[in-house]
Design an enzyme around this catalytic site. Structure first.
Site, PDB file in Angstrom:
ATOM      1  N   ARG A 126       0.831  -1.046   0.145  1.00 50.85           N
ATOM      2  CA  ARG A 126       0.008   0.100   0.021  1.00 50.85           C
ATOM      3  C   ARG A 126       0.891   1.030  -0.008  1.00 50.85           C
ATOM      4  NH1 ARG A 126      -2.189   0.939   4.719  1.00 50.85           N
ATOM      5  NH2 ARG A 126      -3.000  -1.112   4.953  1.00 50.85           N
TER       6      ARG A 126
ATOM      7  N   TYR B  40     -14.275  22.633 -11.718  1.00 48.78           N
ATOM      8  CA  TYR B  40     -14.924  21.186 -12.148  1.00 48.78           C
ATOM      9  C   TYR B  40     -15.799  20.785 -11.418  1.00 48.78           C
ATOM     10  CZ  TYR B  40     -13.692  16.125 -13.550  1.00 48.78           C
ATOM     11  OH  TYR B  40     -13.781  14.891 -14.121  1.00 48.78           O
TER      12      TYR B  40
ATOM     13  N   LYS C 121      -5.407  12.917 -17.656  1.00 45.14           N
ATOM     14  CA  LYS C 121      -5.631  13.813 -18.749  1.00 45.14           C
ATOM     15  C   LYS C 121      -3.986  13.828 -19.490  1.00 45.14           C
ATOM     16  CE  LYS C 121      -9.654  14.373 -17.436  1.00 45.14           C
ATOM     17  NZ  LYS C 121     -10.049  15.389 -16.541  1.00 45.14           N
TER      18      LYS C 121
ATOM     19  N   ASP D 213      -5.945  23.433  -9.163  1.00 45.35           N
ATOM     20  CA  ASP D 213      -6.250  22.093 -10.088  1.00 45.35           C
ATOM     21  C   ASP D 213      -5.560  22.789 -11.416  1.00 45.35           C
ATOM     22  OD1 ASP D 213      -7.079  20.602 -12.229  1.00 45.35           O
ATOM     23  OD2 ASP D 213      -9.131  20.269 -11.119  1.00 45.35           O
TER      24      ASP D 213
HETATM   25  C1  LIG Z   1     -11.048  15.441 -15.342  1.00 48.39           C
HETATM   26  C2  LIG Z   1     -10.607  16.230 -14.454  1.00 48.39           C
HETATM   27  C3  LIG Z   1     -10.570  15.958 -13.068  1.00 48.39           C
HETATM   28  C4  LIG Z   1     -10.610  14.589 -12.569  1.00 48.39           C
HETATM   29  O1  LIG Z   1      -9.901  13.840 -13.085  1.00 48.39           O
HETATM   30  P1  LIG Z   1     -10.228  12.221 -12.937  1.00 48.39           P
HETATM   31  O2  LIG Z   1      -9.163  11.730 -13.117  1.00 48.39           O
HETATM   32  O3  LIG Z   1     -11.263  11.959 -13.833  1.00 48.39           O
HETATM   33  O4  LIG Z   1     -10.940  11.938 -11.570  1.00 48.39           O
HETATM   34  C5  LIG Z   1      -9.914  17.020 -12.284  1.00 48.39           C
HETATM   35  N1  LIG Z   1     -10.028  18.374 -12.653  1.00 48.39           N
HETATM   36  C6  LIG Z   1     -10.241  18.862 -13.870  1.00 48.39           C
HETATM   37  C7  LIG Z   1      -9.923  20.221 -14.160  1.00 48.39           C
HETATM   38  C8  LIG Z   1     -10.559  17.723 -15.034  1.00 48.39           C
HETATM   39  O5  LIG Z   1     -10.510  17.932 -16.328  1.00 48.39           O
END
Ligand SMILES: *Cc1c(COP(=O)(O)O)cnc(C)c1O
Length: 401
Positions: A65, A119, A217, A192
Site C-alpha cells: 500500500r 470542475y 489527462k 487544479d
Molecule cells: C478530469 C478532471 C479532473 C478529475 O480527474 P479524474 O481522473 O477524471 O478523476 C479534475 N480536474 C479537472 C480540471 C479535470 O478536467
C-alpha cells in the site's frame, strides 16, 4: 544533478534513479524503472521487520500500500517538474487527489473559497462531503481577485482553491495576486493545474502551496489510465502524505508505469495539442454560427491577459459558444463529426467533442451566453482534417438552427 536543467530535459531524466533501474552487481541498467508488483514485502528476520515498521516508510519497501519503486519514480518525476515542491503523492483518480488534498488542508469549522467555474465533481465533493464534516464552501467569481481578497479577511477562511483556466468556461485567474494575499494571512492555496500542467504553468513559482493534476489527462496522455497527483511544498507535504496514508490511497504499479511512459513525451504532445487547438480555435472564431471561442490564448476569453502574463503555453482543450440554436441544432453539429469522439475526459491523443452547459453548475455567478456550448479536445490529428469536419458540422448546425 544540477537544478538548472530545462523542463524538457527533466521530463526525460526525472525519476530514473539508478537504484530503481539497475542491479547492484551491474553498472548502468535499463532505461525505465520496471513494474514492481507487490503486496507483501519479506524481511530477513523479526528485527528487520520491527526496524522497518518503526522508521519512515516513505519511498521504502514496507508493504504494497505504501507503493514500490514504480510509483515512487513517477511521484519523484512529478516533484522534479514542479520547482519549489517537496514531494508528490499519487491517487487512483484526479477526483481522489482533489478530495484528499482538501481533507488534508481543512478541519471542521473552517471555510473554503472555491471558484464558481470549478470542475463539477470538485463542487460535489465540497457540497456533499466536506459540508457534512463541518467545512463550509463559499463560491467566488473566478475573475474577481479583489473580492477574493476581501473574503480572505474572514478568519474562518483557511483554504482557497484555484482552477485556472476554469472547467468548461476557461476563465484565467490572477493566481499570483491571490496567492500573495493568502500567504500574508497564512491561508493555504490549492490549484487544479490539469489544463496547463507544470510545463506551461509552474504553480509553486506563482505562490501556490499544493498543486493537483488529473494525470488521467495529459500526463497519461493515451486515454487508458485513471490517476491523480498532489504535489506540495515543504509546509504542506507531510500533511498531504499523512492524509493519503490514512485514506489508504495508492495507485497500481502498472498504471504508474503507463503514466511514467506518458510523461516522457508530454513535451512533444503538448506542443502538438497546442498548435492544433490554436489552428482550430482561430478558424472557428471567424465562422458564421459561432458567437465566441473561449480559449485562454484568444482575446475573447476572460482573463486572456493573465494567461499572456503567466503561462508559457496553451493546450488542446477549449470551448466555443454557438450563435443561437437549441439542443437539437447543437446535436446536429456534434453527432455527424467523423474525427471527434463523443465522450467525457480529455488529454488523450484523440479529438473529442462534448455538449456542455455551464450555467447549471453556477451558484455565485451567472453564465449567460448567446447559445449552446461545445467543448473540444484537439488531439494529435492533422488540424486540417478537424477543421473540415467542424466546417461540415457548422453547416449542419446552421441548417438546423
Ligand atoms: C478530469 C478532471 C479532473 C478529475 O480527474 P479524474 O481522473 O477524471 O478523476 C479534475 N480536474 C479537472 C480540471 C479535470 O478536467
Amino acid at each position: 544533478m544540477s537544478d538548472d536543467r530545462k523542463p524538457l530535459t527533466k521530463l526525460v531524466q526525472a525519476g530514473r534513479k539508478p537504484e530503481w533501474t539497475g542491479m547492484p552487481a551491474q553498472p548502468g541498467g535499463i532505461v525505465s524503472p520496471p513494474v514492481w508488483r507487490a503486496s507483501t514485502i519479506l524481511y530477513d528476520d523479526v528485527a528487520h521487520l520491527r526496524k522497518a515498521a518503526g522508521s519512515s516508510t516513505h519511498e521504502r519497501l514496507f508493504y504494497g500500500r505504501k507503493g514500490t519503486p514504480t510509483a515512487w519514480s513517477l511521484a519523484d518525476a512529478l516533484t522534479e517538474m514542479e520547482p519549489g515542491a517537496e514531494g508528490t503523492m499519487l491517487f487512483p483518480s484526479g477526483v481522489a487527489a482533489i478530495a484528499c488534498a482538501l481533507m488534508a488542508a481543512l478541519k471542521p469549522g473552517d471555510r473554503l473559497l472555491m471558484p464558481d467555474s470549478t470542475y463539477d465533481p470538485t463542487r460535489n465533493f465540497c457540497d456533499q462531503m466536506l459540508n457534512s464534516y463541518g467545512v463550509e464552501t463559499i463560491y467566488y467569481d473566478p475573475c474577481d481577485a479583489v473580492r477574493v481578497a476581501v473574503r480572505l479577511g474572514d478568519e474562518k477562511v483557511r483554504a482557497i482553491f484555484l482552477e485556472s483556466p476554469g472547467s468548461l468556461t476557461f476563465e484565467v485567474q490572477d493566481i499570483p495576486a491571490i496567492t500573495a494575499i493568502a500567504r500574508e494571512r497564512g491561508i493555504v492555496t490549492l490549484l487544479d493545474n490539469t489544463w496547463a500542467t507544470p510545463l506551461f504553468f509552474p504553480a509553486m513559482a506563482h505562490g501556490v502551496d499544493i498543486t493537483i493534476l488529473a494525470c488521467t489527462k495529459y500526463i497519461v496522455g493515451h486515454s487508458d489510465v485513471m490517476m491523480g497527483s498532489v504535489t506540495a511544498n515543504a509546509d504542506w507535504f507531510a500533511k498531504v502524505r499523512q492524509a493519503a496514508y490514512l485514506f489508504g490511497q495508492m495507485t497500481s504499479p502498472d498504471d504508474a508505469w503507463l503514466a511514467s511512459r506518458g510523461l516522457r513525451t508530454l513535451g512533444v504532445r503538448l506542443r502538438q495539442h497546442q498548435d492544433g487547438a490554436l489552428a482550430v480555435a482561430h478558424w472557428l472564431k471567424d465562422q458564421p454560427g459561432v458567437a465566441r471561442v473561449l480559449h485562454p490564448a484568444l482575446p475573447d476569453c476572460p482573463g486572456h491577459e493573465l494567461w499572456q502574463r503567466d503561462f508559457s503555453g496553451s493546450t488542446g482543450l477549449f470551448s466555443f459558444v454557438l450563435d443561437g440554436g437549441d439542443e437539437a441544432a447543437r446535436a446536429a453539429l456534434i453527432d455527424g463529426l467523423a474525427h471527434f469522439g463523443i465522450g467525457y475526459s480529455w488529454g488523450g491523443f484523440e479529438s473529442l467533442a462534448l455538449p456542455v452547459d455551464p450555467a447549471r453548475h453556477r451558484t455565485a455567478t451567472r453564465w449567460e451566453v448567446e447559445g449552446p456550448m461545445v467543448r473540444l479536445h484537439i488531439g494529435l490529428e492533422d488540424p486540417d482534417d478537424l477543421i473540415a469536419d467542424l466546417d461540415a458540422g457548422l453547416t449542419r448546425f446552421r441548417a438546423a438552427r
